[in-house]
Design an enzyme around this catalytic site. Structure first.
Site, PDB file in Angstrom:
ATOM      1  N   HIS A  89       0.846  -1.202   0.000  1.00  0.00           N
ATOM      2  CA  HIS A  89       0.000   0.000   0.000  1.00  0.00           C
ATOM      3  C   HIS A  89       0.876   1.245   0.000  1.00  0.00           C
ATOM      4  O   HIS A  89       1.778   1.397   0.830  1.00  0.00           O
ATOM      5  CB  HIS A  89      -0.948  -0.024   1.194  1.00  0.00           C
ATOM      6  CG  HIS A  89      -1.987  -1.096   1.099  1.00  0.00           C
ATOM      7  ND1 HIS A  89      -2.441  -1.799   2.185  1.00  0.00           N
ATOM      8  CD2 HIS A  89      -2.662  -1.590   0.025  1.00  0.00           C
ATOM      9  CE1 HIS A  89      -3.362  -2.671   1.786  1.00  0.00           C
ATOM     10  NE2 HIS A  89      -3.510  -2.564   0.478  1.00  0.00           N
TER      11      HIS A  89
ATOM     12  N   GLU B  94       2.129   3.494   3.019  1.00  0.00           N
ATOM     13  CA  GLU B  94       2.718   2.811   4.172  1.00  0.00           C
ATOM     14  C   GLU B  94       4.239   2.789   4.054  1.00  0.00           C
ATOM     15  O   GLU B  94       4.884   1.745   3.985  1.00  0.00           O
ATOM     16  CB  GLU B  94       2.096   1.426   4.301  1.00  0.00           C
ATOM     17  CG  GLU B  94       0.590   1.537   4.560  1.00  0.00           C
ATOM     18  CD  GLU B  94      -0.169   0.219   4.507  1.00  0.00           C
ATOM     19  OE1 GLU B  94       0.482  -0.844   4.574  1.00  0.00           O
ATOM     20  OE2 GLU B  94      -1.412   0.257   4.389  1.00  0.00           O
TER      21      GLU B  94
ATOM     22  N   HIS C 213       2.997  -4.123   6.870  1.00  0.00           N
ATOM     23  CA  HIS C 213       2.050  -3.039   6.603  1.00  0.00           C
ATOM     24  C   HIS C 213       2.114  -2.035   7.748  1.00  0.00           C
ATOM     25  O   HIS C 213       2.767  -2.255   8.763  1.00  0.00           O
ATOM     26  CB  HIS C 213       0.619  -3.580   6.493  1.00  0.00           C
ATOM     27  CG  HIS C 213       0.338  -4.344   5.243  1.00  0.00           C
ATOM     28  ND1 HIS C 213      -0.345  -3.802   4.179  1.00  0.00           N
ATOM     29  CD2 HIS C 213       0.649  -5.610   4.886  1.00  0.00           C
ATOM     30  CE1 HIS C 213      -0.442  -4.710   3.216  1.00  0.00           C
ATOM     31  NE2 HIS C 213       0.155  -5.821   3.625  1.00  0.00           N
TER      32      HIS C 213
ATOM     33  N   GLU D 113       1.351  -5.483  11.151  1.00  0.00           N
ATOM     34  CA  GLU D 113       0.903  -4.102  11.044  1.00  0.00           C
ATOM     35  C   GLU D 113       1.722  -3.284  12.036  1.00  0.00           C
ATOM     36  O   GLU D 113       1.634  -3.493  13.248  1.00  0.00           O
ATOM     37  CB  GLU D 113      -0.590  -3.986  11.353  1.00  0.00           C
ATOM     38  CG  GLU D 113      -1.509  -4.714  10.374  1.00  0.00           C
ATOM     39  CD  GLU D 113      -1.759  -3.933   9.104  1.00  0.00           C
ATOM     40  OE1 GLU D 113      -1.144  -2.856   8.936  1.00  0.00           O
ATOM     41  OE2 GLU D 113      -2.578  -4.396   8.283  1.00  0.00           O
TER      42      GLU D 113
END
Length: 548
Positions: A174, A177, A307, A380
């Site tokens: 993404h 990020e 992420h 994450e």
């Protein structure tokens, strides 16, 4: 970000107490001006359950952070209308402010320590030139706009395809990020430059692959004005629409578009693409993974896909809320969960199955496991909560947030020869090999006055942490075991109670205890501590051993 949990909006983004009026004829497929986002940031109020989160995600909105009763999302006007039709109150967030004194095609000056694509490439080239015996790189394909996507191999005999477990680290699906690219650079430096024996042992016994940037086009677009654009997808046009981009982490070819965990609308932040692997970036990396099938066997054993944000360790499946499903046995689910929890105990993240947040489909974790049988996790990263600005932590956070994952990554590498070892199983059907065993056979008297005594074992030369299924074998001679309190004391002082006045009037303790010591470093002095908590009976610690 594939899936997130967080609450209050922080930094530059602030909530405004104005409920959106969704008039006009805008739609989820409305045109984007100069390739800008078709979506904006909103808060959805009164969201408390997984069912509600799944319903909101099912509209195509990208969930940026659920916590308590508020959900921060990126959504198109059409998606907002659908969410309102579900009965939720939706509040629009203010956009990120413009940055003063910007430099086009680069990060804002306050965040200059972040690496744009050219800076990342230059730093990688420097490391490759400095350590040609440990690291090489290959171009495995190009992005839609023609930027190179590279894979770096790190190993002690880097030019040889050895019979060693292969581990894949992937980053930056993404665009916004950017901290994940810094994570890739940290790992590259760690594996090539650290003199720590634990690191060197792992580099010598593994073949490590790092793909530092899956979405270079989107990343460059996100900083193209010198301010952050909040861009998520790649930069691939969509036929029949002026909306740009596919969500790469909804484009993988396993249960693609199956379960309401992605969107078919080109304007959505979670647009899954025209078909599985329709984005060139996903196809490039998927093709690379397929090339690692040698002699009919996939050489890559494990993967972490990085992420931001919300500080989570996640594992498959994302497409179903069931712990087990076709292609996932109970033993495999237990392995995923146990190793995931072990890593989370080391970096302070929250561990859970992906779908515990909300349903997603077409994700890399599900594809790597469901299609290639690769044990795949999502990390994450920082921060734990926030709105749109949570994707842009200040560059002062780069070092603390990348180094924070060191122990979790090294533990992951240690189990990458056979992840099932984390639950005491083997990968070839044979009994698991014995662990590292240490013993003390010196008698230690236990006084009859409620005073604790200890028998030490000093461990040195071990690698990494102890096991989640460590064995503590205890032999105590005593005339009344019901008087005894027996503890294991770890090198850091953590106490694990083994026996608390159990066994009644029986003599002696001859028992093996299974203890989860996965969060403990193996090296150091371990103590078996015994105390006679009553009167009249006597005994001694005869011997004990610990298998780490």
């Amino acid at each position: 970000m594939s899936r997130k949990r967080f609450g209050t909006v922080v930094g530059a983004i602030a909530a405004v107490a104005v409920v959106m009026s969704m008039g006009g004829n805008a739609s989820g497929d409305r045109a984007e001006t100069a390739g800008a986002r078709a979506s904006a940031e909103y808060s959805v109020l009164g969201v408390t359950t997984l069912t509600q989160r799944n319903a909101i995600a099912g509209t195509g909105a990208a969930i940026n952070g659920p916590e308590d009763s508020r959900l921060v999302i990126s959504a198109t006007p059409d998606e907002v209308r659908k969410i309102q039709a579900l009965g939720f109150k939706v509040i629009k967030e203010e956009p990120l402010p413009s940055t003063q004194d910007v430099t086009p095609q680069d990060f804002p000056p306050a965040d200059s320590a972040y690496h744009n694509n050219a800076e990342m490439t230059a730093e990688i080239n420097q490391v490759v030139a400095a350590h040609p015996d440990l690291i090489n790189q290959r171009v495995i394909g190009q992005s839609f706009q023609g930027r190179d996507i590279v894979a770096l191999k790190i190993s002690d005999n880097v030019g040889v395809d050895e019979n060693e477990p292969e581990v894949l680290f992937t980053h930056h699906q993404h665009a916004r990020e950017h901290l994940t690219i810094e994570m890739a650079l940290y790992l590259i430096h760690l594996f090539t430059e650290s003199t720590e024996q634990r690191v060197r042992d792992l580099v010598n016994s593994r073949e490590i692959w790092i793909v530092p940037d899956l979405n270079p086009d989107g990343g460059e677009f996100d900083i193209s004005t010198g301010s952050y654009a909040g861009w998520r997808k790649n930069r691939q046009p969509n036929s029949g629409s002026s909306n740009v981009g596919t969500d790469l982490n909804r484009n993988w070819n396993y249960n693609w578009g199956c379960c309401g965990g992605s969107s078919g609308s080109t304007g959505s932040e979670t647009y899954r693409g025209a078909g599985a692997e329709s984005s060139p970036e996903v196809q490039v990396v998927a093709n690379f993974v397929r090339t690692r099938v040698v002699g009919g066997k996939q050489q890559i054993v494990t993967n972490i896909d990085f992420h931001t944000f919300s500080e989570l360790v996640l594992w498959p499946y994302g497409f179903t809320t069931n712990d087990t499903a076709p292609g996932m046995t109970t033993e495999e689910a237990n392995t995923f969960a146990t190793l995931g929890r072990r890593m989370a105990s080391l970096n302070g993240y929250t561990p859970e199955q992906s779908s515990d947040l909300y349903i997603t489909d077409g994700t890399i974790d599900d594809w790597l496991w469901g299609n290639q049988r690769i044990w795949s996790y999502t990390f994450e990263m920082f921060p734990a909560s926030g709105g749109l600005s949570g994707f842009y932590p200040p560059d002062e956070q780069i070092v603390p947030q990348t180094t924070r994952n060191k122990d979790a990554v090294l533990t992951f590498l240690e189990f990458s020869d056979c992840p099932k070892r984390i639950i005491g199983a083997s990968c070839d059907g044979t009994p698991p090999p014995p662990g590292r065993t240490f013993e003390n056979t010196t008698d230690v008297p236990i006084p009859d006055n409620n005073t604790a005594v200890s028998s030490p074992i000093t461990v040195s030369g071990a690698t990494g942490n102890a096991s989640a299924t460590s064995a503590v074998e205890v032999h105590i001679v005593h005339t009344f075991r019901g008087d005894l309190v027996v503890d294991l004391v770890a090198p850091d002082g953590t106490v694990y109670n083994l026996l608390n006045r159990q066994g009644g009037s029986a003599d002696n303790v001859d028992q093996t205890f299974t203890v989860n010591l996965g969060s403990e470093v193996a090296n150091g002095t371990w103590n078996l501590r015994a105390r006679d908590a009553a009167r009249l009976d006597t005994g001694f610690i005869n011997s004990w051993k610990i298998t780490l």
